[in-house]
Design a protein around this motif. Structure first.
Motif, PDB file in Angstrom:
ATOM      1  N   TYR A 294      -9.610  -1.969  61.873  1.00 33.90           N
ATOM      2  CA  TYR A 294      -9.029  -1.709  63.186  1.00 33.90           C
ATOM      3  C   TYR A 294      -9.794  -2.511  64.232  1.00 33.90           C
ATOM      4  O   TYR A 294     -11.018  -2.508  64.253  1.00 33.90           O
TER       5      TYR A 294
ATOM      6  N   HIS B  46      -2.123   8.246  59.600  1.00 41.00           N
ATOM      7  CA  HIS B  46      -3.468   8.326  59.026  1.00 41.00           C
ATOM      8  C   HIS B  46      -4.411   7.381  59.766  1.00 41.00           C
ATOM      9  O   HIS B  46      -5.543   7.756  60.093  1.00 41.00           O
ATOM     10  N   CYS B  47      -3.949   6.174  60.045  1.00 39.30           N
ATOM     11  CA  CYS B  47      -4.745   5.203  60.810  1.00 39.30           C
ATOM     12  C   CYS B  47      -5.037   5.742  62.215  1.00 39.30           C
ATOM     13  O   CYS B  47      -6.162   5.659  62.702  1.00 39.30           O
ATOM     14  N   THR B  48      -4.011   6.291  62.842  1.00 38.05           N
ATOM     15  CA  THR B  48      -4.166   6.856  64.186  1.00 38.05           C
ATOM     16  C   THR B  48      -5.228   7.950  64.181  1.00 38.05           C
ATOM     17  O   THR B  48      -6.125   7.962  65.029  1.00 38.05           O
ATOM     18  N   ASN B  49      -5.133   8.860  63.229  1.00 34.50           N
ATOM     19  CA  ASN B  49      -6.088   9.963  63.144  1.00 34.50           C
ATOM     20  C   ASN B  49      -7.511   9.474  62.907  1.00 34.50           C
ATOM     21  O   ASN B  49      -8.469  10.010  63.459  1.00 34.50           O
ATOM     22  N   LYS B  50      -7.646   8.449  62.095  1.00 35.67           N
ATOM     23  CA  LYS B  50      -8.966   7.906  61.783  1.00 35.67           C
ATOM     24  C   LYS B  50      -9.624   7.291  63.013  1.00 35.67           C
ATOM     25  O   LYS B  50     -10.804   7.531  63.289  1.00 35.67           O
ATOM     26  N   VAL B  51      -8.868   6.509  63.770  1.00 34.52           N
ATOM     27  CA  VAL B  51      -9.401   5.875  64.978  1.00 34.52           C
ATOM     28  C   VAL B  51      -9.691   6.927  66.047  1.00 34.52           C
ATOM     29  O   VAL B  51     -10.741   6.892  66.696  1.00 34.52           O
ATOM     30  N   GLU B  52      -8.791   7.883  66.222  1.00 35.79           N
ATOM     31  CA  GLU B  52      -9.011   8.937  67.211  1.00 35.79           C
ATOM     32  C   GLU B  52     -10.276   9.737  66.874  1.00 35.79           C
ATOM     33  O   GLU B  52     -11.080  10.034  67.760  1.00 35.79           O
ATOM     34  N   ALA B  53     -10.468  10.074  65.611  1.00 35.96           N
ATOM     35  CA  ALA B  53     -11.650  10.835  65.195  1.00 35.96           C
ATOM     36  C   ALA B  53     -12.936  10.048  65.484  1.00 35.96           C
ATOM     37  O   ALA B  53     -13.930  10.621  65.934  1.00 35.96           O
ATOM     38  N   ALA B  54     -12.912   8.743  65.240  1.00 32.51           N
ATOM     39  CA  ALA B  54     -14.088   7.915  65.510  1.00 32.51           C
ATOM     40  C   ALA B  54     -14.399   7.875  67.009  1.00 32.51           C
ATOM     41  O   ALA B  54     -15.556   7.983  67.416  1.00 32.51           O
TER      42      ALA B  54
ATOM     43  N   ASP C 180     -15.003   0.994  59.460  1.00 37.13           N
ATOM     44  CA  ASP C 180     -13.568   0.857  59.720  1.00 37.13           C
ATOM     45  C   ASP C 180     -13.257  -0.223  60.756  1.00 37.13           C
ATOM     46  O   ASP C 180     -12.095  -0.566  60.959  1.00 37.13           O
TER      47      ASP C 180
ATOM     48  N   LEU D 262     -16.420   2.984  65.293  1.00 37.80           N
ATOM     49  CA  LEU D 262     -15.557   2.807  64.118  1.00 37.80           C
ATOM     50  C   LEU D 262     -16.369   2.596  62.846  1.00 37.80           C
ATOM     51  O   LEU D 262     -15.881   2.859  61.747  1.00 37.80           O
TER      52      LEU D 262
END
Length: 106
Positions: free
Chosen positions: A95, A39-47, A91, A88
Motif C-alpha cells: 500500500y 480486507h485491504c481497507t481494514n488493514k490500512v485503517e488498523a495501521a 505492508d 504500515l
C-alpha cells in the motif's frame, strides 16, 4: 445599561464556544494506492489507528475511479506522510500512501 448587556452577551457567547472540554482535533486527507478490497481497507485503517493521538480513520473509494481517499482525525498537528508509511510497516510494500496533508484543525 445597553453596553453592560452587550458585554454580558459577548462573554456568554465566548464561554459557550471555547470550552476546555472540547478536544482540539486536526483533519488530514490523502490518497492511498494498492487498496483492492475491504480486507485491504481494514488493514490500512488498523495501521493508521496505531499512530499516536489518532481518533478515527476512514478510507473511501473515489467515485471517478481515482485513488481511494484517506481521512485521519487526530489530536496531533504534526502527523506526516512518513509517519503513516512507517505505521504500515511491512505492508508499505503493498500500500502506497501517496499524499497526506493537514486540511483543517478545530
Amino acid at each position: 445599561m445597553k453596553h453592560l448587556l452587550t458585554l454580558l452577551l459577548g462573554l456568554l457567547l465566548l464561554s459557550t464556544s471555547c470550552t476546555a472540554d472540547e478536544p482540539v482535533t486536526f483533519v488530514y486527507e490523502g490518497e492511498v494506492a494498492g487498496i483492492m478490497c475491504i480486507h485491504c481497507t481494514n488493514k490500512v485503517e488498523a495501521a493508521m489507528k496505531k499512530l499516536p493521538d489518532v481518533q478515527s480513520v476512514k478510507i473511501t473509494r473515489d467515485e471517478k475511479g481515482g485513488l481511494p481517499k484517506l481521512e485521519i482525525v487526530a489530536a496531533n498537528a504534526k502527523l506526516t506522510r512518513e509517519d503513516a508509511v512507517k505505521a504500515l510497516g511491512d505492508d508499505a510494500k503493498m500500500y502506497d500512501i501517496r499524499s497526506l496533508k493537514l486540511v483543517r484543525g478545530k
